[in-house]
Design a protein around this motif. Structure first.
Motif, PDB file in Angstrom:
ATOM      1  N   VAL A  47       0.848  -1.195   0.000  1.00  0.00           N
ATOM      2  CA  VAL A  47       0.000   0.000   0.000  1.00  0.00           C
ATOM      3  C   VAL A  47       0.885   1.247   0.000  1.00  0.00           C
ATOM      4  CG1 VAL A  47      -1.725   1.307   1.282  1.00  0.00           C
ATOM      5  CG2 VAL A  47      -1.915  -1.165   1.156  1.00  0.00           C
ATOM      6  N   LEU A  50       2.529   1.809  -3.415  1.00  0.00           N
ATOM      7  CA  LEU A  50       1.620   2.362  -4.418  1.00  0.00           C
ATOM      8  C   LEU A  50       1.260   3.805  -4.113  1.00  0.00           C
ATOM      9  CD1 LEU A  50      -0.598  -0.641  -5.373  1.00  0.00           C
ATOM     10  CD2 LEU A  50       0.735   0.779  -6.880  1.00  0.00           C
ATOM     11  N   VAL A  51       1.106   4.128  -2.830  1.00  0.00           N
ATOM     12  CA  VAL A  51       0.800   5.513  -2.448  1.00  0.00           C
ATOM     13  C   VAL A  51       1.936   6.432  -2.875  1.00  0.00           C
ATOM     14  CG1 VAL A  51       0.635   7.046  -0.459  1.00  0.00           C
ATOM     15  CG2 VAL A  51      -0.827   5.046  -0.579  1.00  0.00           C
ATOM     16  N   PHE A  54       1.816   6.807  -6.673  1.00  0.00           N
ATOM     17  CA  PHE A  54       0.701   7.665  -7.074  1.00  0.00           C
ATOM     18  C   PHE A  54       0.983   9.129  -6.741  1.00  0.00           C
ATOM     19  CE2 PHE A  54      -3.395   9.712  -6.060  1.00  0.00           C
ATOM     20  CZ  PHE A  54      -3.884   9.772  -7.341  1.00  0.00           C
TER      21      PHE A  54
ATOM     22  N   VAL B  14      -8.625   8.829  -5.203  1.00  0.00           N
ATOM     23  CA  VAL B  14      -7.767   7.738  -5.673  1.00  0.00           C
ATOM     24  C   VAL B  14      -6.868   7.248  -4.540  1.00  0.00           C
ATOM     25  CG1 VAL B  14      -6.052   7.028  -7.361  1.00  0.00           C
ATOM     26  CG2 VAL B  14      -7.880   8.542  -8.051  1.00  0.00           C
ATOM     27  N   LEU B  15      -6.415   8.189  -3.680  1.00  0.00           N
ATOM     28  CA  LEU B  15      -5.624   7.769  -2.511  1.00  0.00           C
ATOM     29  C   LEU B  15      -6.447   6.840  -1.617  1.00  0.00           C
ATOM     30  CD1 LEU B  15      -3.539  10.698  -1.006  1.00  0.00           C
ATOM     31  CD2 LEU B  15      -2.753   8.463  -1.768  1.00  0.00           C
ATOM     32  N   ILE B  18      -6.654   3.451  -3.239  1.00  0.00           N
ATOM     33  CA  ILE B  18      -5.430   2.653  -3.138  1.00  0.00           C
ATOM     34  C   ILE B  18      -5.323   2.044  -1.734  1.00  0.00           C
ATOM     35  CG2 ILE B  18      -2.904   2.789  -3.072  1.00  0.00           C
ATOM     36  CD1 ILE B  18      -3.080   4.823  -5.350  1.00  0.00           C
ATOM     37  N   PHE B  22      -6.697  -2.194  -0.853  1.00  0.00           N
ATOM     38  CA  PHE B  22      -5.852  -3.305  -0.417  1.00  0.00           C
ATOM     39  C   PHE B  22      -6.232  -3.824   0.957  1.00  0.00           C
ATOM     40  CE2 PHE B  22      -3.070  -1.732  -3.722  1.00  0.00           C
ATOM     41  CZ  PHE B  22      -2.597  -2.912  -4.251  1.00  0.00           C
ATOM     42  N   PHE B  41      -9.282  -1.373  -9.543  1.00  0.00           N
ATOM     43  CA  PHE B  41      -8.309  -0.683 -10.385  1.00  0.00           C
ATOM     44  C   PHE B  41      -8.525  -0.958 -11.867  1.00  0.00           C
ATOM     45  CE2 PHE B  41      -6.519  -1.661  -6.245  1.00  0.00           C
ATOM     46  CZ  PHE B  41      -6.202  -0.390  -5.807  1.00  0.00           C
ATOM     47  N   ALA B 192     -13.911   4.933  -6.639  1.00  0.00           N
ATOM     48  CA  ALA B 192     -12.860   4.707  -7.633  1.00  0.00           C
ATOM     49  C   ALA B 192     -13.296   5.229  -8.994  1.00  0.00           C
ATOM     50  CB  ALA B 192     -12.529   3.219  -7.725  1.00  0.00           C
ATOM     51  N   TRP B 196     -11.009   8.270 -10.484  1.00  0.00           N
ATOM     52  CA  TRP B 196     -10.231   8.042 -11.695  1.00  0.00           C
ATOM     53  C   TRP B 196     -10.761   8.862 -12.858  1.00  0.00           C
ATOM     54  CZ3 TRP B 196      -5.575   6.093 -12.244  1.00  0.00           C
ATOM     55  CH2 TRP B 196      -5.088   5.237 -11.272  1.00  0.00           C
TER      56      TRP B 196
END
Lengths: 79, 220
Positions: A47, A50-51, A54, B14-15, B18, B22, B41, B192, B196
């Motif tokens: 995580v 990816l953060v 991004f 988007v943060l 993410i 997960f 995603f 999402a 996006w």
């Protein structure tokens, strides 16, 4: 410019880690952050990865946006 | 700064996707396992693609009514960004399929038809490169774009529903039917879509501004 960007990234990374760490139970023995990133099959490491990626792309976009704005302004003044 | 709020919203959404994507609890079904998280995603890439292609075809239609070259810039930028997101969606889909369907390029109709649709849009971009006269380029590519969009919808929405597909819920209304997608997953999936899409609009606006600067002598 590079120095500025670097310090900005570093601040954000540290901020993020501290926010994530506060969401977990405090563990005084081995450090809350360390404990958190080793929990649950280490998925939080991914995580974090990816953060960071991004946020890198976002910083690039913000920079690009500013550069184009600057060019637009210059074009406007020249006309 | 006030007019940039939607860019900040896109980044925050988007943060969130993410981080939650997960860590949220998901049902483990069949060969999917944890790879179901790909939903958060993989699917938004297609939403971005459809948004961009819709913007593109609208501007092509508007170009053909008044022959305003700005519309051609809007249409071609949107088609480029749409194709970019389409390729990302296809790439993520083939990776996912490799480990759940047992093959990278399967005989799934949705996968094959989407590949054809993306190739049609790539043909649009190549067609533009082959014509140097800007008015002729704008007219021909606007007409091509309308045909491309007219093929996109049956290829990616209608044909895959008429035959058996490996995509879940293909014979019904996928994703949006209340029993098809777990409630917890929807809490991540819908933000999402919004996040996006806003991000793709941001990228699109940057490309448009760049192209306008490049062609400033025409728009004077």
């Amino acid at each position: 410019m590079i120095n500025k960007a670097f310090s900005f990234c570093l601040t954000w990374a540290l901020l993020l880690i501290s926010v994530l760490a506060n969401a977990q139970q405090q563990d005084t023995e081995s450090g809350a952050v360390n404990q958190f990133f080793r929990s649950n099959g280490k998925i939080y490491v991914i995580v974090g990865v990816l953060v960071i990626i991004f946020l890198g792309i976002v910083l690039f976009l913000i920079n690009l946006d500013r550069k184009i704005s600057k060019l637009e302004k210059r074009e406007k003044n020249n006309l | 700064m006030a007019r940039h709020w939607w860019k900040a919203l896109a980044i925050l959404l988007v943060l969130y996707v993410i981080i939650a994507g997960f860590t949220v609890k998901i049902p483990i079904i069949g060969t999917n396992g944890q790879s179901s998280r790909g939903l958060f995603f993989h699917v938004p890439m297609w939403i971005c693609m459809y948004t961009m292609f819709a913007v593109s075809v609208t501007n092509s239609l508007l170009y053909l009514t008044k022959y305003d070259l700005k519309r051609d810039v809007y249409a071609s930028s949107a088609a480029g960004i749409g194709t970019f997101f389409g390729i990302l969606g296809f790439a993520t889909g083939t990776l996912w399929a490799t480990y759940t369907w047992g093959g990278t390029l399967t005989d799934d109709p949705k996968q094959m038809c989407t590949a054809i649709a993306i190739l049609i849009y790539m043909a649009y971009l190549v067609l533009r490169l082959s014509i140097h006269d800007i008015d002729k380029r704008a007219r021909i590519s606007a007409v091509f774009n309308i045909f491309a969009f007219a093929l996109l919808i049956p290829l990616t929405y209608i044909i895959p529903r008429m035959v058996d597909s490996l995509h879940p819920g293909s014979a019904s209304t996928p994703g949006f039917a209340s029993k098809d997608t777990d409630g917890g997953m929807k809490m991540v999936l819908y933000p999402a879509f919004i996040g996006w899409t806003l991000l793709s609009v941001w990228i699109y606006s940057l490309v448009v501004r760049y192209k306008k600067l490049e062609l400033k002598n025409i728009f004077k």
